[in-house]
Design a protein around this motif. Structure first.
Motif, PDB file in Angstrom:
ATOM      1  N   ASP A  57       0.838  -1.307   0.135  1.00 15.34           N
ATOM      2  CA  ASP A  57      -0.147   0.159   0.041  1.00 15.34           C
ATOM      3  C   ASP A  57       0.741   1.322   0.066  1.00 15.34           C
ATOM      4  OD1 ASP A  57      -2.362  -1.602  -0.126  1.00 15.34           O
ATOM      5  OD2 ASP A  57      -2.602  -1.500   2.196  1.00 15.34           O
ATOM      6  N   THR A  58       1.825   1.244   0.514  1.00 16.73           N
ATOM      7  CA  THR A  58       2.692   2.551   0.964  1.00 16.73           C
ATOM      8  C   THR A  58       4.256   2.508   0.117  1.00 16.73           C
ATOM      9  OG1 THR A  58       3.581   1.797   3.054  1.00 16.73           O
ATOM     10  CG2 THR A  58       1.749   2.807   3.143  1.00 16.73           C
ATOM     11  N   PHE A  59       4.354   1.171  -0.178  1.00 11.39           N
ATOM     12  CA  PHE A  59       5.747   1.170  -0.805  1.00 11.39           C
ATOM     13  C   PHE A  59       6.826   1.242   0.098  1.00 11.39           C
ATOM     14  CE2 PHE A  59       2.493   1.333  -4.260  1.00 11.39           C
ATOM     15  CZ  PHE A  59       2.671   0.271  -4.784  1.00 11.39           C
ATOM     16  N   LYS A  60       6.848   1.142   1.395  1.00 12.99           N
ATOM     17  CA  LYS A  60       7.887   1.516   2.114  1.00 12.99           C
ATOM     18  C   LYS A  60       8.335   0.232   2.799  1.00 12.99           C
ATOM     19  CE  LYS A  60       6.215   6.144   3.456  1.00 12.99           C
ATOM     20  NZ  LYS A  60       5.896   7.062   4.415  1.00 12.99           N
ATOM     21  N   PRO A  61       9.489   0.104   3.222  1.00 12.24           N
ATOM     22  CA  PRO A  61      10.174  -1.129   3.935  1.00 12.24           C
ATOM     23  C   PRO A  61       9.282  -1.006   5.391  1.00 12.24           C
ATOM     24  CG  PRO A  61      11.894   0.453   3.274  1.00 12.24           C
ATOM     25  CD  PRO A  61      10.359   1.089   3.001  1.00 12.24           C
TER      26      PRO A  61
END
Length: 99
Positions: A57-61
């Motif tokens: 959803d956020t493309f953050k690790p």
């Protein structure tokens, strides 16, 4: 809540019986690193941390500092440990803990 948990069970994880293992949710900052190092001082020899998958959803690790936790002694705990660190294999034979 599962009825076994009400009675102090570690269900569903047999690894956590009698406090043999400890789980802690990530702080998502440098406190994760500090906590990992502190637990090593208390002779936990296996520390599992989440892997560097990204949240769709956020493309953050999940854990931005995953690589740092690995260099400090953590091991890849795969997706099961994306939301917490797992401390295991406490050395019971250690008589004294030096800080």
């Amino acid at each position: 809540m599962n009825w076994k948990n009400k009675r102090g069970s570690c269900f569903p994880s047999a690894n956590h019986a009698n406090g043999a293992c400890i789980d802690i949710h990530y702080f998502y900052n440098a406190n994760d690193e500090n906590f990992l190092l502190a637990m090593k001082k208390f002779h936990f020899t296996e520390i599992l941390v989440g892997n560097p998958n990204t949240d769709e959803d956020t493309f953050k690790p999940y854990i931005p500092h995953y690589k740092k936790l690995i260099t400090l002694g953590g091991e890849n705990g795969d997706n099961l440990h994306n939301n917490h660190m797992h401390f295991d294999k406490f050395q019971y034979e250690v008589a004294e803990v030096y800080l």
